[in-house]
Design a protein around this motif. Sequence first.
Motif, PDB file in Angstrom:
ATOM      1  N   VAL A 152      43.089  27.670 100.779  1.00  0.00           N
ATOM      2  CA  VAL A 152      43.116  27.399 101.965  1.00  0.00           C
ATOM      3  C   VAL A 152      42.655  26.028 102.306  1.00  0.00           C
ATOM      4  O   VAL A 152      41.385  25.580 102.001  1.00  0.00           O
ATOM      5  N   GLU A 174      42.465  21.791  93.613  1.00  0.00           N
ATOM      6  CA  GLU A 174      41.762  22.898  93.705  1.00  0.00           C
ATOM      7  C   GLU A 174      43.071  24.136  93.337  1.00  0.00           C
ATOM      8  O   GLU A 174      42.470  25.030  92.498  1.00  0.00           O
ATOM      9  N   ASN A 180      48.536  25.154 109.515  1.00  0.00           N
ATOM     10  CA  ASN A 180      47.473  25.094 110.219  1.00  0.00           C
ATOM     11  C   ASN A 180      46.717  26.142 110.267  1.00  0.00           C
ATOM     12  O   ASN A 180      46.784  27.089 110.992  1.00  0.00           O
ATOM     13  N   TYR A 218      34.465  20.889 109.089  1.00  0.00           N
ATOM     14  CA  TYR A 218      35.090  20.321 110.101  1.00  0.00           C
ATOM     15  C   TYR A 218      35.215  20.836 111.485  1.00  0.00           C
ATOM     16  O   TYR A 218      35.644  19.985 112.530  1.00  0.00           O
TER      17      TYR A 218
HETATM   18  C1  LIG Z   1      37.910  17.973 102.099  1.00  0.00           C
HETATM   19  S1  LIG Z   1      39.396  18.757 101.857  1.00  0.00           S
HETATM   20  C2  LIG Z   1      38.799  20.172 100.860  1.00  0.00           C
HETATM   21  C3  LIG Z   1      39.858  20.238  99.735  1.00  0.00           C
HETATM   22  C4  LIG Z   1      39.457  21.466  98.691  1.00  0.00           C
HETATM   23  N1  LIG Z   1      39.482  22.774  99.408  1.00  0.00           N
HETATM   24  C5  LIG Z   1      38.202  21.199  97.849  1.00  0.00           C
HETATM   25  O1  LIG Z   1      37.192  21.853  98.430  1.00  0.00           O
HETATM   26  O2  LIG Z   1      38.087  20.603  97.138  1.00  0.00           O
HETATM   27  C6  LIG Z   1      39.894  19.439 103.385  1.00  0.00           C
HETATM   28  C7  LIG Z   1      41.251  19.646 103.769  1.00  0.00           C
HETATM   29  O3  LIG Z   1      41.485  20.497 104.577  1.00  0.00           O
HETATM   30  C8  LIG Z   1      42.608  20.212 105.369  1.00  0.00           C
HETATM   31  N2  LIG Z   1      42.531  20.339 106.734  1.00  0.00           N
HETATM   32  C9  LIG Z   1      41.954  19.979 108.016  1.00  0.00           C
HETATM   33  N3  LIG Z   1      42.179  20.579 108.965  1.00  0.00           N
HETATM   34  C10 LIG Z   1      42.911  21.696 108.706  1.00  0.00           C
HETATM   35  C11 LIG Z   1      43.613  22.631 109.444  1.00  0.00           C
HETATM   36  N4  LIG Z   1      43.508  22.710 110.847  1.00  0.00           N
HETATM   37  N5  LIG Z   1      44.350  23.467 108.913  1.00  0.00           N
HETATM   38  C12 LIG Z   1      44.702  23.304 107.349  1.00  0.00           C
HETATM   39  N6  LIG Z   1      44.209  22.357 106.714  1.00  0.00           N
HETATM   40  C13 LIG Z   1      43.095  21.532 107.370  1.00  0.00           C
HETATM   41  C14 LIG Z   1      42.777  18.612 105.225  1.00  0.00           C
HETATM   42  O4  LIG Z   1      43.876  18.033 105.420  1.00  0.00           O
HETATM   43  C15 LIG Z   1      42.049  18.374 103.908  1.00  0.00           C
HETATM   44  O5  LIG Z   1      43.184  18.340 102.587  1.00  0.00           O
END
Ligand SMILES: C[S@@+](CC[C@H](N)C(=O)[O-])C[C@H]1O[C@@H](n2cnc3c(N)ncnc32)[C@H](O)[C@@H]1O
Length: 301
Positions: free
Chosen positions: A126, A133, A215, A238
Motif C-alpha cells: 500500500v 517495494e 487512494n 503524511y
Molecule cells: C514515501 S513513499 C513510500 C514508498 C514505499 N512504501 C516505501 O516505504 O519505500 C509514499 C507513497 O505514498 C503515496 N501516497 C500518498 N498519499 C496517498 C494516498 N492517499 N493513497 C495512496 N497512496 C498515497 C505516495 O504517492 C508515495 O508514493
Amino acid sequence: MAKQSANGKRPWHLTPLVAMSDAQYQQWVDLLEARTGIFLPPERKSFLLTSLSTRIRELNHKDYASYYRYLLSGKEGDVEWEVLVDRLTVHETRFFRDQHSLDLISKNFLPDYLADSGDPVRVWSVGCATGEEPYTLAMLLDDYMRKERAGRGFFVSATDISLGALAAAMRGRYRNNRGANLPAEYAERYTRRVDSDYFEVNHDLRQQVSFTQFNVIKPAQARPEEMDIIYCQNLLIYFKRERRVAILEHLIKHLRPGGILILGPGEITNWNNPLMKSMACPATLAFQRRADTVNEQGGGA
Ligand SMILES: C[S@@+](CC[C@H](N)C(=O)[O-])C[C@H]1O[C@@H](n2cnc3c(N)ncnc32)[C@H](O)[C@@H]1O
C-alpha cells in the motif's frame, strides 16, 4: 537551498510566483488533505509554493487563485489534479528498504503460513511508489518458495495514489544507482541490464505484481480481497493521527484471519484493535489478525 543559474538568479521553475497569504495556504492545505489525506504542516509551505509555481508557469496560469479555480473546474480540473498529486507526493523508496520487516515475513510468517495453508500467498503493498517495494516483496517470496521447494504461488497487489509513480513502477526500469541495495544474488536472478545506465526487473517477476491506483482515504475503491500480508510503510507518516487510525481500521478488514499488517517502525503509537495482536519482532511494527475473527461482510470491507 535552490540552485543558482549562471546569471546568479534562481532558475524560473524554482522561483515562487508571489507570496501566498496564510488564508490561501490554508485553502490549499485543506484541499490536499480532503482529497488525499496528506497534511502539509506550515514548515512545508515553501515546498508547496515551489511545486505550485512550477505547475502554474507550465500552464501559463496567472496566479494561485486562477489555478485553484481550474483544479475545481470539472473534468479538465480532475485530469490536472492527477498531475498535481504526482508533484505533491513524496515517492522516496528503495529496494530492500527495511530488512527487519522482510525478515519477519521470511522467518516468522511464511513457515507457519505454508504449513497451514495450500493457497497462494497474497500480498498488498500500500503506497508502493515507483515499485521498488512490491518488487522486493515479489523477489523475497519467489526466493523463499524456490529454496523451500514450497511449490506455492504468490501475488503482489501494489497500489498508490500517484499515476506517475505507478507508470514508473509498471515499467520496472531503474537507474543503476537505484539497485545499490539489491543483494547480488537477487540482482542476478531477478533483473537484467538494459544499458550502461539502467537495469530492469525481469518480465517473469513483473508478471507477479499488479499495479492499481488506489487512494487510501477512499476505502470503497478497494477490491474486496482477503490478503495474507499488508505491507504499508512510510505512508501513514503524511497523515494526522485520526486519519492514520481510520486507514488502519479499514486495511485490517482486508486481512484474512492469521494475516499480518506490517507498518514502518513508529508510524503509529498506542494503536489497539480487538481484531489484531501486536507481533513482538525486533525493530518492526507489525500486527497479526487473530485467528478466530471474521469480517461482518465475509471478507472485504
Ligand atoms: C514515501 S513513499 C513510500 C514508498 C514505499 N512504501 C516505501 O516505504 O519505500 C509514499 C507513497 O505514498 C503515496 N501516497 C500518498 N498519499 C496517498 C494516498 N492517499 N493513497 C495512496 N497512496 C498515497 C505516495 O504517492 C508515495 O508514493
